[in-house]
Design a protein around this motif. Structure first.
Motif, short mmCIF file in Angstrom:
data_model
loop_
_atom_site.label_atom_id
_atom_site.label_comp_id
_atom_site.label_asym_id
_atom_site.label_seq_id
_atom_site.Cartn_x
_atom_site.Cartn_y
_atom_site.Cartn_z
N VAL A 310 16.53 -21.05 20.46
CA VAL A 310 17.08 -20.47 21.68
C VAL A 310 17.69 -19.13 21.32
CG1 VAL A 310 18.65 -20.80 23.63
CG2 VAL A 310 17.64 -22.80 22.52
N ALA A 311 17.57 -18.15 22.23
CA ALA A 311 18.17 -16.84 21.99
C ALA A 311 19.00 -16.44 23.20
CB ALA A 311 17.09 -15.79 21.73
N GLU A 312 20.28 -16.17 22.97
CA GLU A 312 21.16 -15.69 24.03
C GLU A 312 22.11 -14.66 23.44
OE1 GLU A 312 23.15 -18.50 26.52
OE2 GLU A 312 21.57 -20.00 26.37
N PRO A 313 22.46 -13.61 24.18
CA PRO A 313 21.79 -13.16 25.41
C PRO A 313 20.50 -12.42 25.06
CG PRO A 313 23.61 -11.70 24.88
CD PRO A 313 23.64 -12.78 23.84
N PHE A 314 19.39 -12.85 25.64
CA PHE A 314 18.10 -12.25 25.33
C PHE A 314 18.00 -10.88 26.01
CE2 PHE A 314 13.55 -11.49 26.00
CZ PHE A 314 13.07 -11.70 24.72
N PRO A 315 17.55 -9.84 25.28
CA PRO A 315 17.42 -8.51 25.88
C PRO A 315 16.30 -8.47 26.92
CG PRO A 315 16.59 -8.51 23.62
CD PRO A 315 17.21 -9.85 23.84
N THR A 316 16.66 -8.34 28.18
CA THR A 316 15.68 -8.40 29.26
C THR A 316 14.63 -7.31 29.14
OG1 THR A 316 17.24 -7.17 30.65
CG2 THR A 316 17.18 -9.56 30.91
N ALA A 317 14.98 -6.20 28.50
CA ALA A 317 14.02 -5.11 28.35
C ALA A 317 12.80 -5.54 27.53
CB ALA A 317 14.68 -3.91 27.69
N GLN A 318 12.94 -6.60 26.73
CA GLN A 318 11.84 -7.05 25.89
C GLN A 318 11.01 -8.16 26.53
OE1 GLN A 318 12.67 -7.68 21.73
NE2 GLN A 318 14.55 -6.49 21.81
N ALA A 320 8.87 -8.41 29.13
CA ALA A 320 7.47 -8.17 29.49
C ALA A 320 6.57 -8.19 28.25
CB ALA A 320 7.32 -6.84 30.22
N ASP A 321 7.04 -7.62 27.15
CA ASP A 321 6.25 -7.61 25.92
C ASP A 321 6.30 -8.96 25.20
OD1 ASP A 321 5.50 -4.97 26.28
OD2 ASP A 321 7.24 -4.20 25.19
N ALA A 322 7.42 -9.67 25.35
CA ALA A 322 7.61 -10.90 24.59
C ALA A 322 6.91 -12.09 25.23
CB ALA A 322 9.10 -11.20 24.45
N VAL A 323 6.81 -12.12 26.56
CA VAL A 323 6.35 -13.33 27.23
C VAL A 323 4.94 -13.71 26.81
CG1 VAL A 323 5.51 -12.11 29.28
CG2 VAL A 323 6.23 -14.51 29.46
N ASP A 324 4.08 -12.73 26.57
CA ASP A 324 2.70 -13.04 26.18
C ASP A 324 2.59 -13.54 24.75
OD1 ASP A 324 1.74 -12.33 28.67
OD2 ASP A 324 1.44 -10.23 28.10
N SER A 325 3.47 -13.07 23.88
CA SER A 325 3.39 -13.45 22.47
C SER A 325 4.18 -14.71 22.15
CB SER A 325 3.88 -12.30 21.58
OG SER A 325 5.22 -11.98 21.87
N LEU A 326 5.00 -15.14 23.10
CA LEU A 326 5.86 -16.30 22.85
C LEU A 326 5.36 -17.51 23.65
CD1 LEU A 326 9.40 -14.63 22.81
CD2 LEU A 326 8.07 -15.46 20.87
N SER A 327 4.17 -17.96 23.30
CA SER A 327 3.61 -19.13 23.99
C SER A 327 4.30 -20.42 23.60
CB SER A 327 2.11 -19.24 23.68
OG SER A 327 1.89 -19.37 22.28
N ASN A 328 5.19 -20.36 22.61
CA ASN A 328 5.90 -21.55 22.15
C ASN A 328 7.27 -21.73 22.80
OD1 ASN A 328 6.79 -19.22 20.79
ND2 ASN A 328 7.56 -20.41 19.05
N VAL A 329 7.60 -20.88 23.76
CA VAL A 329 8.90 -21.00 24.43
C VAL A 329 8.71 -21.02 25.94
CG1 VAL A 329 9.99 -19.69 22.55
CG2 VAL A 329 9.44 -18.54 24.71
N GLU A 330 9.72 -21.56 26.62
CA GLU A 330 9.80 -21.46 28.07
C GLU A 330 10.98 -20.56 28.40
OE1 GLU A 330 10.71 -24.19 32.07
OE2 GLU A 330 10.41 -25.16 30.12
N PHE A 331 10.76 -19.59 29.28
CA PHE A 331 11.83 -18.70 29.71
C PHE A 331 12.53 -19.28 30.93
CE2 PHE A 331 9.78 -15.55 27.04
CZ PHE A 331 10.85 -14.76 26.60
N LEU A 332 13.83 -19.48 30.83
CA LEU A 332 14.67 -19.83 31.97
C LEU A 332 15.30 -18.54 32.50
CD1 LEU A 332 16.52 -22.94 30.48
CD2 LEU A 332 14.27 -22.83 31.56
N GLY A 333 15.72 -18.54 33.76
CA GLY A 333 16.31 -17.32 34.29
C GLY A 333 17.07 -17.52 35.58
N GLN A 388 11.83 -3.88 33.79
CA GLN A 388 10.75 -4.50 34.57
C GLN A 388 11.26 -5.17 35.85
OE1 GLN A 388 10.89 -5.63 30.95
NE2 GLN A 388 10.10 -3.57 30.73
N GLY A 389 12.35 -4.67 36.40
CA GLY A 389 12.91 -5.24 37.61
C GLY A 389 13.91 -6.36 37.37
N LEU A 390 14.12 -6.75 36.11
CA LEU A 390 15.10 -7.78 35.81
C LEU A 390 16.53 -7.24 35.79
CD1 LEU A 390 13.17 -9.81 33.09
CD2 LEU A 390 13.73 -10.53 35.43
#
Length: 614
Positions: A310-318, A320-333, A388-390
């Motif tokens: 788990v990573a907190e606080p995750f830098p929201t700027a990353q 868009a680039d991270a979501v495709d490469s991190l198929s092993n995690v689920e993003f909550l928001g 990215q609008g976050l």
């Protein structure tokens, strides 16, 4: 940061071109002249099906869940690896009475918790480690601490421990900044002044029951406005108050009554926790947790390799680039209880009087200058291009996560450089020597010293964008020391009213209470602009008064206050925030719900010993 400075500069220049294009008012772009798009329950987020989001890749917070989807049954035991995302070490003030920054909160949340629980509207419930009753007048609260609530060393958490926390915070030698949290208690003023040895409004009924009487009924008393973090008296009683914050009891061997115990600390870098089998809600599923600081630049790699779950606080700027490469995690928001802002240094903190004292001769004392600086920046474009609008353009100092009090109709400045130029011209800030930069109304050189803190890869280009935007309207703004400041250094200097700082970019987590006294009251240590006015005093007092037990009255008061802050501009909000939290697929029952996030870590488990990899 040195290795990436060239591409950051290039990115900043691209952003400037984009901002220039956006300012043209194209029908296809949402400019900062328009209000934030609406479409959710809180009226602040972009519609998940919005055509603009689909075309330009902006992300909607509506697409996220707040609870982790379990991919299997939790095993018995296991260790979770938590990444505290920070470009600096955590300070190590590891008790709620003394801590100040979010990194320390992230460390504390696994072992320290308050006695009271809240629901998702931030109102107190009866589900916490203590239950409560209030008298008909709404001023006297009786708290009963659970019989099975014990400190990590086995000693019971007592009414005397809670009273002791009030005594320490109210003590004249207390070095922290939490006095605002207890100043409504009967007798606290006399105790703080040294005129009384005890706080008359606090009565210890027995080992587990305490009565606290407040000066007046206050709506915040029912909504996260009561100090509920006890301080173990059996540990701290022999430590002078002035030395407590630096003691081993805070920095080396901190204890709480939460689900995990601190086993060891590598100062500023990592913490190892073990399960508290005696936790009042039941033994944790996990054997333990390992927390380590990871930088914003390496957090995605740490998630990919399974170094952290788990990573907190995750830098929201990353994201868009991270979501495709991190198929092993689920993003909550979810929409965060936080905002970014630009603050203006307007005075000094008078430690002897315990209040903020404005200086009418401060460099930034002219509200026209401050308002022009707000008009000069395009926060919508910053939110879209970097996040990215976050994150999206903020308008008031009460965040949308408080839907009953956030005023979406407030008349706040939005991006309009022509209006900024007009205001500056009329206020006498003109270019006397023809170099393209404005002098002050006395014709003297005007250099505005800007403190900005380091962080993820967006920190430098965002700070440089603001500097360039202000230069476009003729204001000479320069980074303090010519660079970004490390987190702890930044806040040390801002809090100390460093004379080399005129303006600064900061961020606040608001907490669960909409009361603004803790951030902008005359006696608030967190009021870093050092702003004060009679009208501000009146409105903040009214917003926390018995009359504001009537929600409609309180809404009207905070509507007026939000407009006052827009008119006087001691600070201006730049961006509201979404928080996104990546969680490894092996983790079960992780939640970011406001009502559960601080009292549900004992339920967290893992489905296997090793992390799931991409």
């Amino acid at each position: 940061m040195k290795k990436t400075s060239k591409w950051l500069l290039a990115l900043m220049l691209v952003l400037l071109l984009v901002l220039a294009a956006c300012s043209g008012g194209s029908d296809e772009e949402t400019t900062a002249d328009e209000p934030a798009e609406e479409g959710t329950e809180e009226g602040t987020e972009k519609d998940a099906g919005d055509e603009k989001s689909a075309e330009d890749g902006l992300v909607s917070i509506d697409d996220f869940a707040v609870d982790k989807t379990n991919s299997g049954e939790a095993i018995d035991g296991g260790t979770l690896n938590f990444g505290l995302v920070s470009d600096t070490v955590f300070e190590g003030l590891l008790h709620p009475v003394f801590y100040e920054g979010d990194p320390d909160y992230q460390v504390m949340k696994f072992f320290a918790e308050g006695l009271l629980s809240v629901d998702n509207n931030f109102n107190y419930t009866q589900d916490g480690a203590a239950t409560w009753e209030v008298d008909e007048a709404g001023t006297t609260f009786t708290f009963t601490i659970g019989e099975n609530v014990n400190w990590h060393d086995g000693q019971p958490v007592t009414a005397e421990d809670l009273a002791f926390a009030y005594e320490v915070i109210g003590h004249p030698e207390y070095t922290g900044i939490r006095y605002y949290a207890v100043e409504n208690v009967v007798g606290i003023d006399e105790y703080n002044a040294g005129e009384a040895d005890t706080i008359s409004g606090i009565e210890i009924v027995d080992d587990k029951i305490i009565k606290i009487t407040f000066k007046e009924a206050n709506p915040s008393l029912l909504a996260s406005g009561i100090w509920d973090d006890p301080l173990p008296k059996h540990i701290f009683k022999d430590i002078p108050v002035a030395e407590m914050a630096e003691s081993d009891a805070v920095r080396v061997n901190p204890i709480g009554f939460g689900p995990f115990k601190v086993e060891s600390i590598v100062p500023g870098e990592s913490v190892t926790y073990t399960a508290n089998e005696d936790y009042w809600l039941g033994a944790p599923k996990l054997d333990g947790i390992t927390l380590k600081v990871v930088t914003p630049q390496t957090v995605v790699q740490a998630l990919q390799t399974g170094e952290i779950d788990v990573a907190e606080p995750f830098p929201t700027a990353q994201y868009a680039d991270a979501v495709d490469s991190l198929s092993n995690v689920e993003f909550l928001g979810q929409t965060d209880l936080a905002y970014s802002y630009i603050g203006f240094k307007l005075g000094k903190w008078d430690a002897e009087a315990g209040e903020n004292v404005p200086d009418p001769d401060a460099k930034m004392a002219d509200a026209n200058l401050r308002k022009a600086m707000w008009y000069a920046v395009d926060n919508n474009a910053v939110g879209e291009q970097f996040y990215q609008g976050l994150r999206w353009a903020a308008t008031t100092l009460i965040v949308p996560a408080f839907p009953d009090y956030h005023d979406a109709t407030v008349e706040a400045p939005s991006y309009d450089p022509d209006e900024a130029n007009k205001i500056l011209d009329e206020a006498g800030y003109v270019d006397v020597d023809g170099d393209g930069l404005r002098e002050d109304p006395d014709g003297e050189e005007l250099v505005i010293n800007f403190a900005a803190m380091s962080g993820d890869d967006t920190a430098e280009p965002v700070a440089n964008y603001y500097i360039q935007a202000w230069k476009q309207v003729g204001l000479n703004v320069e980074l303090v020391d010519g660079r970004l400041l490390e987190f702890n250094t930044f806040y040390d200097r801002v809090e100390a009213d460093d004379e080399g700082i005129d303006i600064y970019s900061g961020a606040w987590g608001t907490g669960y209470d909409v009361d603004q006294n803790g951030l902008y009251g005359r006696a608030a240590g967190y009021n870093y602009p050092r702003y004060a006015s009679e009208e501000n005093d009146r409105l903040l007092e009214d917003g926390a008064s018995e009359a504001s037990m009537d929600v409609a009255h309180r809404q009207e008061v905070y509507k007026e206050w939000q407009q006052l802050m827009v008119d006087e501009v001691p600070v201006f909000p730049t961006l509201y925030r979404a928080e996104v939290v990546p969680v490894n697929e092996r983790v079960t029952d992780w939640t970011i719900q406001w009502s559960l996030r601080d009292n549900a870590y004992h339920e967290v488990g893992v489905t296997q010993e090793e992390p799931v990899l991409p």
